[in-house]
Enzyme design. Structure first.
Site, PDB file in Angstrom:
ATOM      1  N   LYS A 168       0.838  -1.212   0.000  1.00 54.29           N
ATOM      2  CA  LYS A 168       0.000   0.000   0.000  1.00 54.29           C
ATOM      3  C   LYS A 168       0.865   1.251   0.000  1.00 54.29           C
ATOM      4  O   LYS A 168       0.636   2.176  -0.777  1.00 54.29           O
ATOM      5  CB  LYS A 168      -0.892  -0.002   1.251  1.00 54.29           C
ATOM      6  CG  LYS A 168      -1.543   1.351   1.535  1.00 54.29           C
ATOM      7  CD  LYS A 168      -2.414   1.340   2.777  1.00 54.29           C
ATOM      8  CE  LYS A 168      -1.713   1.510   4.093  1.00 54.29           C
ATOM      9  NZ  LYS A 168      -1.375   2.896   4.472  1.00 54.29           N
ATOM     10  N   ASN A 169       1.872   1.273   0.877  1.00 52.75           N
ATOM     11  CA  ASN A 169       2.643   2.511   1.044  1.00 52.75           C
ATOM     12  C   ASN A 169       3.654   2.747  -0.074  1.00 52.75           C
ATOM     13  O   ASN A 169       4.299   3.795  -0.116  1.00 52.75           O
ATOM     14  CB  ASN A 169       3.315   2.540   2.415  1.00 52.75           C
ATOM     15  CG  ASN A 169       2.285   2.752   3.520  1.00 52.75           C
ATOM     16  OD1 ASN A 169       1.140   3.123   3.247  1.00 52.75           O
ATOM     17  ND2 ASN A 169       2.678   2.502   4.753  1.00 52.75           N
ATOM     18  N   CYS A 192      -4.026  13.176  13.128  1.00 54.67           N
ATOM     19  CA  CYS A 192      -4.775  11.930  12.984  1.00 54.67           C
ATOM     20  C   CYS A 192      -4.596  11.102  14.237  1.00 54.67           C
ATOM     21  O   CYS A 192      -3.951  11.542  15.185  1.00 54.67           O
ATOM     22  CB  CYS A 192      -4.334  11.166  11.746  1.00 54.67           C
ATOM     23  SG  CYS A 192      -2.715  10.459  11.923  1.00 54.67           S
ATOM     24  N   ARG A 246       1.309  14.852  13.200  1.00 54.90           N
ATOM     25  CA  ARG A 246       1.767  14.595  11.835  1.00 54.90           C
ATOM     26  C   ARG A 246       1.773  15.822  10.925  1.00 54.90           C
ATOM     27  O   ARG A 246       1.031  15.890   9.943  1.00 54.90           O
ATOM     28  CB  ARG A 246       0.940  13.463  11.202  1.00 54.90           C
ATOM     29  CG  ARG A 246       1.080  12.171  11.970  1.00 54.90           C
ATOM     30  CD  ARG A 246       0.378  11.036  11.306  1.00 54.90           C
ATOM     31  NE  ARG A 246       1.063  10.526  10.125  1.00 54.90           N
ATOM     32  CZ  ARG A 246       0.583   9.578   9.354  1.00 54.90           C
ATOM     33  NH1 ARG A 246      -0.591   9.049   9.605  1.00 54.90           N
ATOM     34  NH2 ARG A 246       1.265   9.150   8.316  1.00 54.90           N
ATOM     35  N   ASP A 266       5.001   0.614  11.845  1.00 52.75           N
ATOM     36  CA  ASP A 266       3.754   0.020  11.365  1.00 52.75           C
ATOM     37  C   ASP A 266       3.587  -1.441  11.796  1.00 52.75           C
ATOM     38  O   ASP A 266       2.560  -2.061  11.493  1.00 52.75           O
ATOM     39  CB  ASP A 266       3.676   0.104   9.828  1.00 52.75           C
ATOM     40  CG  ASP A 266       3.486   1.529   9.341  1.00 52.75           C
ATOM     41  OD1 ASP A 266       3.157   2.405  10.170  1.00 52.75           O
ATOM     42  OD2 ASP A 266       3.678   1.776   8.137  1.00 52.75           O
ATOM     43  N   ARG A 296      -8.638  -0.378   4.897  1.00 52.25           N
ATOM     44  CA  ARG A 296      -7.726   0.601   4.287  1.00 52.25           C
ATOM     45  C   ARG A 296      -6.402  -0.055   3.901  1.00 52.25           C
ATOM     46  O   ARG A 296      -5.745   0.410   2.968  1.00 52.25           O
ATOM     47  CB  ARG A 296      -7.427   1.730   5.278  1.00 52.25           C
ATOM     48  CG  ARG A 296      -8.634   2.583   5.581  1.00 52.25           C
ATOM     49  CD  ARG A 296      -8.250   3.733   6.445  1.00 52.25           C
ATOM     50  NE  ARG A 296      -7.208   4.528   5.793  1.00 52.25           N
ATOM     51  CZ  ARG A 296      -6.722   5.659   6.275  1.00 52.25           C
ATOM     52  NH1 ARG A 296      -7.177   6.138   7.399  1.00 52.25           N
ATOM     53  NH2 ARG A 296      -5.785   6.318   5.638  1.00 52.25           N
TER      54      ARG A 296
END
Ligand code: EPZ
Length: 420
Positions: free
Chosen positions: A22-23, A116, A121, A305, A397
Site C-alpha cells: 500500500k505505502n 490523525c 503529523r 507500522d 484501508r
C-alpha cells in the site's frame, strides 16, 4: 458498520499470498502526475486507500483504469491543481500529489491534512523542501498554496529527521526541477526505493537509490513506464505475527525476508522460527514466546507500522518486553484495548512495559487506526472465546481480504455485515 468476529485458539497452518505494498502504491500513483504518458503499476493491492487516491487523481485529470492487478494511470493534461479537503481528510497520503503538481503545473492548492489518530503529523518538511526549490508557499483557509511561476529549481535539502512522505514528495518534485537536487538524511524505506526505481524507469536521473543521500538531476520530461509494486512488508509482518501467536506454521508467499530484517531478528529473538523458502518465507513456532525488547526506528530499523502487532504477540510471551515507539507520539491506542483482553501492559511515556500473560480472553474491541485494529485481530486469534473487532473500515484501508486469508489457514474468523 461491518464487524469481524474471531473465535480464538485455532492454530494457523497453510500459505498466505502477500499483495503489493500500500505505502509504495500510493506515491507511485501520485507519480503519474509527472508525465503525460501512461504509468502501468502491476501488483496493485485492492484497498480502500488506493481507491481514495484514485478518486483524488481523477479529480486532478488523471485517467485511472484498473484491470485485475494492473492499474494504468494517464495524465494527458492536468485538469485541476486543487486537492480538496473532502478527499485529503480521508487519507493523509493525499499530500503526495503536492510535489508532482507543482513540478508539472508550477502551482498547486492542497488541503492541509489535519492531525490523525497516531499523532499531529505535520507536513512542514514537505513545505520547507519545496520552498528551498523555489516555490512560494502560503497557508490560507486550511489549504497549502504552492507557486513556482518560473518552475522548481534544484536545491540541497537536509532533513532534520527522517520523513518517508517528505522524501517521496521532494524526490518526485526534483525529477522535473531545473538542475540538481540533493536530499540528505533521506528516508531509506523500501517504498522510497521502489518509487525511485519507477521514476528512473520513467526517465528520471537519480543517484544513491536505497541510501539516505539521493541526488536527482532534473529533466524536462518524464515518460510512461511499467512498474511492478514491491511486496507489502507490513502485511507480511502482520501475518508472520498472526502465525506465531497461534503456534502455527505458515508460508508467506510473494514476499521476501530481506524487506523486514529487523522484524525477523526480533521474532527470532522471541523464539519464532523464520526460514526462507523458494516463494517467500515460512514462520512457525513450537516453543513458548520469549519476552524481547523492541524499539521502532526508520528503516532498516523495526517498523512503527508493526509495533502494535508485535505488542499483541509479546502480550502472551514468557517474561517481560519493553516496546519503545520513537516515530509517532501517540501510537499506543491499542494498549487499552489489549488490556481489556487481559494483557498486562503499562505505559511510561513513549515506552510500553509488556508483562506476558498465559492467555488473553476475547472481548468486544475497536481501534482508531489500521495497525492498532489488526493487532486486536492478532490478539483475538490467540484469545480464549470470542473477540468482536468493530470499526472494520480501518482494516479495509490496508489489508485485502484479511478474514479470507486467515480463514484459509484455519482461523475461525468471519465478517459480520452490517444489517440496515
Ligand atoms: C509513512 O507516513 C507511512 N505512510 C506510514 O504508514 C508510516 O507509519 C510512516 O511513513 C513511518 O514509517 C505512507 O507511506 C502512506 P513520516 P508518513 O513523514 O510519510 C513527522 C500505515 O499504517 N513529520 O515518515 O506520513 C511525523 O509526524 C501508515 O500504513 C514531521 O514532523 O510518515 C512523524 O512523527 C501510518 N514533519 C515522523 O515525522 C513532516 O513534514 C515520521 O513521519 C513530516 C513528518
Amino acid at each position: 458498520m461491518d464487524r469481524i468476529r474471531i473465535r480464538g485458539g485455532r492454530r494457523l497452518s497453510g500459505r498466505i499470498a502477500i499483495g503489493g505494498a500500500k505505502n509504495a502504491a500510493l506515491p507511485l500513483m501520485a507519480a503519474a502526475i509527472l508525465t503525460d504518458g501512461t504509468l502501468a503499476l502491476e501488483n496493485t493491492p485492492d484497498l480502500a486507500d488506493i481507491a481514495t487516491l484514485a478518486r483524488l487523481l481523477e479529480t486532478l485529470g488523471v485517467r485511472v483504469e484498473r484491470e485485475g492487478r494492473v492499474t494504468r494511470l494517464t495524465c494527458a493534461s492536468v485538469a485541476s491543481t486543487e486537492a480538496p479537503y473532502d478527499l485529503v481528510r480521508k487519507m493523509r497520503a493525499s499530500v503526495l500529489v503536492l510535489g508532482p503538481l507543482v513540478a508539472r503545473e508550477r502551482v498547486a492548492r492542497v488541503s492541509l491534512p489535519g492531525g490523525c489518530a497516531i499523532g499531529a503529523r505535520p507536513v512542514d518538511l514537505h513545505l520547507k523542501g519545496l520552498e528551498a526549490m523555489g516555490a512560494r508557499i502560503e497557508l490560507a483557509e486550511g489549504y497549502v498554496e504552492a507557486r513556482a511561476p518560473d518552475g522548481l529549481r534544484g536545491a540541497e535539502i537536509v532533513f532534520p529527521f527522517v520523513s518517508v512522505g517528505a522524501t517521496e514528495n521532494l524526490l518526485m518534485a526534483a525529477t522535473l526541477a531545473r538542475g540538481t537536487t540533493v536530499l540528505k538524511n533521506a528516508a531509506r524505506e523500501p517504498e522510497v526505493e521502489d518509487l525511485a526505481n519507477c521514476l528512473v524507469a520513467m526517465g528520471a536521473r537519480i543517484e544513491g537509490i536505497g541510501s539516505d543521500h539521493l541526488v536527482v538531476h532534473g529533466t524536462d520530461r518524464l515518460a510512461g513506464a511499467t512498474h511492478p509494486i514491491l511486496p507489502d512488508r507490513i502485511e507480511t509482518g502482520t501475518y508472520a505475527m498472526a502465525a506465531a501467536i497461534t503456534g502455527g506454521d505458515v508460508e508467506l508467499t510473494g514476499t521476501r525476508i530481506g524487506l523486514l530484517e529487523a522484524t525477523v531478528a526480533s521474532m527470532r529473538e522471541a523464539g519464532i522460527s523464520v526460514e526462507p523458502t523458494a516463494e517467500g518465507f515460512r514462520v512457525s513456532r513450537s516453543c513458548l514466546i520469549h519476552g524481547t525488547d523492541v524499539m521502532t526506528e526508520p528503516y532498516p530499523g523495526f517498523a512503527t507500522d508493526l509495533q502494535a502487532q508485535m505488542m499483541a504477540l509479546l502480550a502472551v510471551a514468557e517474561g517481560a518486553s519493553m516496546i519503545t515507539e520513537t516515530i509517532f507520539e501517540n501510537r499506543f491506542m491499542h494498549v487499552p484495548e489489549l488490556r481489556r483482553m487481559g494483557a498486562n501492559i503499562n505505559l511510561h511515556g513513549s515506552s510500553a512495559m509488556v508483562r506476558g500473560v498465559a492467555r488473553l480472553t476475547g472481548a468486544p474491541v475497536m481501534a482508531t487506526d489500521l495497525r492498532a485494529s489488526v493487532s486486536l485481530v492478532i490478539a483475538g486469534l490467540a484469545a480464549a472465546g470470542e473477540t468482536m473487532v468493530n470499526r472494520v473500515y480501518h482494516l479495509d484501508r490496508g489489508y485485502e481480504r484479511l478474514e479470507a486469508k486467515l480463514a484459509a489457514c484455519g482461523a475461525d474468523i468471519e465478517r459480520l455485515k452490517e444489517t440496515a
